[in-house]
Enzyme design. Structure first.
Site, PDB file in Angstrom:
ATOM      1  N   SER A  71       0.499  -1.549  -0.160  1.00  0.00           N
ATOM      2  CA  SER A  71      -0.199   0.460  -0.544  1.00  0.00           C
ATOM      3  C   SER A  71       1.338   1.773   0.357  1.00  0.00           C
ATOM      4  O   SER A  71       1.821   1.380  -0.582  1.00  0.00           O
ATOM      5  CB  SER A  71      -0.826   0.156   1.043  1.00  0.00           C
ATOM      6  OG  SER A  71      -2.419   0.826   1.163  1.00  0.00           O
TER       7      SER A  71
ATOM      8  N   ASP B 158     -10.084  -4.661  -5.178  1.00  0.00           N
ATOM      9  CA  ASP B 158      -9.516  -4.222  -3.564  1.00  0.00           C
ATOM     10  C   ASP B 158     -10.078  -3.145  -2.679  1.00  0.00           C
ATOM     11  O   ASP B 158      -9.894  -3.431  -1.800  1.00  0.00           O
ATOM     12  CB  ASP B 158      -7.776  -3.653  -3.756  1.00  0.00           C
ATOM     13  CG  ASP B 158      -7.116  -2.355  -3.247  1.00  0.00           C
ATOM     14  OD1 ASP B 158      -5.856  -3.218  -2.772  1.00  0.00           O
ATOM     15  OD2 ASP B 158      -7.525  -2.015  -2.521  1.00  0.00           O
TER      16      ASP B 158
ATOM     17  N   HIS C  17      -8.216  -4.793   0.079  1.00  0.00           N
ATOM     18  CA  HIS C  17      -7.156  -4.008   0.349  1.00  0.00           C
ATOM     19  C   HIS C  17      -6.099  -5.213   1.534  1.00  0.00           C
ATOM     20  O   HIS C  17      -5.197  -5.165   0.911  1.00  0.00           O
ATOM     21  CB  HIS C  17      -7.414  -2.618   0.531  1.00  0.00           C
ATOM     22  CG  HIS C  17      -6.099  -2.030   0.739  1.00  0.00           C
ATOM     23  ND1 HIS C  17      -4.932  -2.122  -0.421  1.00  0.00           N
ATOM     24  CD2 HIS C  17      -4.983  -1.550   1.745  1.00  0.00           C
ATOM     25  CE1 HIS C  17      -4.170  -1.376  -0.192  1.00  0.00           C
ATOM     26  NE2 HIS C  17      -4.174  -0.810   1.251  1.00  0.00           N
TER      27      HIS C  17
END
Length: 292
Positions: A103, A218, A273
């Site tokens: 990320s 995601d 995610h």
């Protein structure tokens, strides 16, 4: 008098072949993990276990800096401190290291690679990272009491310079403001020219492999294609990596890296995610083979 011949299975012959082929015979390269926004080392216990399970003896270091809410601090500040930890680990690994960055951490790692001359990173795994920026309403925008269309008012001024998410907020409807007032991503991408561009490009190109991982479910990285350097145009139509200006102009080395055959893309559906670093299928299909 006949000279002796090496016979099949000779340890000397095997060692010679390994050396000539470039195969490492002293174990696996260390893996350095950099976490994302709002998390820290504990979220990567599963990933660390996956790595040591398939590659026994691998030294895995999850850098314990800017955890949880501290991850909101400006990215250039974070990069300076992560670099100290990164350098310390790297200097103890003469055969090189791998970077696995999740990320927001993927942007920190790209900055590290760009700014560190003579680094010895072999593979850079970018795990669901907004490499081309972020523009979208997600659960992570609770810090802003507004919608995505007005976030630029916060991010592209002095207040926004104190929040990490603003460092990669890329509003396609306010391109000129982004280029002028965002002091992180346009510089990292070479979209805003600076005196270190040539050196940063050379440093980035020292890596042997770039692995870009992401997927359509995601739910946080928006657009999800940003994880593979795609992004919106002013009509919010996706422009894929090879049509991005920073790719065509090769401002930081992405095109050169792909021309070398050293960019790998891995797309997985059905992964949220927060699941990327604990999904074993993602690990085995997208990550495992690169961490030797």
């Amino acid at each position: 008098m006949n000279t002796p011949h090496m016979f099949r299975g000779s340890p000397v012959l095997l060692l010679l072949l390994l050396l000539l082929s470039g195969v490492r015979i002293d174990g696996y390269r260390p893996v350095i993990i950099v976490h994302g926004i709002f998390d820290g080392p504990k979220q990567f216990k599963t990933m660390s276990l996956y790595i040591t399970k398939v590659h026994p003896g691998t030294e895995v270091s999850v850098i314990d800096l800017y955890d949880n809410l501290a991850s909101l601090r400006p990215l250039w500040n974070q990069v300076q401190d992560f670099r100290k930890a990164f350098d310390s680990i790297m200097q103890k690994a003469p055969d090189g290291v791998h970077l696995l960055c999740f990320s927001q951490g993927g942007l920190i790692c790209r900055a590290l690679l760009s700014m560190t001359p003579h680094h010895n990173v072999h593979t850079f795994v970018s795990l669901s990272s907004p490499q081309a920026g972020q523009y979208g309403d997600t659960d992570y925008l609770w810090i802003f009491p507004c919608l995505k269309k007005t976030v630029f008012r916060i991010c592209y001024n002095t207040m926004g310079h104190n929040l990490s998410i603003c460092d990669y907020w890329n509003d396609p409807h306010h391109r000129s403001c982004y280029l002028r007032n965002n002091n992180f991503l346009p510089i990292l991408n070479g979209e805003r020219p600076h005196i270190d561009m040539k050196a940063w490009r050379e440093n980035f190109l020292r890596i042997k492999k770039l692995v870009l991982i992401g997927g359509p479910d995601d739910g946080v990285i928006t657009p999800w294609q940003s994880s593979q350097f795609g992004f919106y145009d002013s009509n919010e139509k996706i422009i894929e990596m090879r049509k991005q200006e920073f790719y065509k102009r090769d401002t930081f080395g992405l095109k050169a890296l792909e021309d070398r055959g050293d960019v790998a893309v891995c797309v997985h559906s059905g992964v949220k995610h927060v699941q990327w670093h604990s999904n074993y299928t993602v690990f085995t299909s997208c990550i495992e083979k690169w961490l030797t």
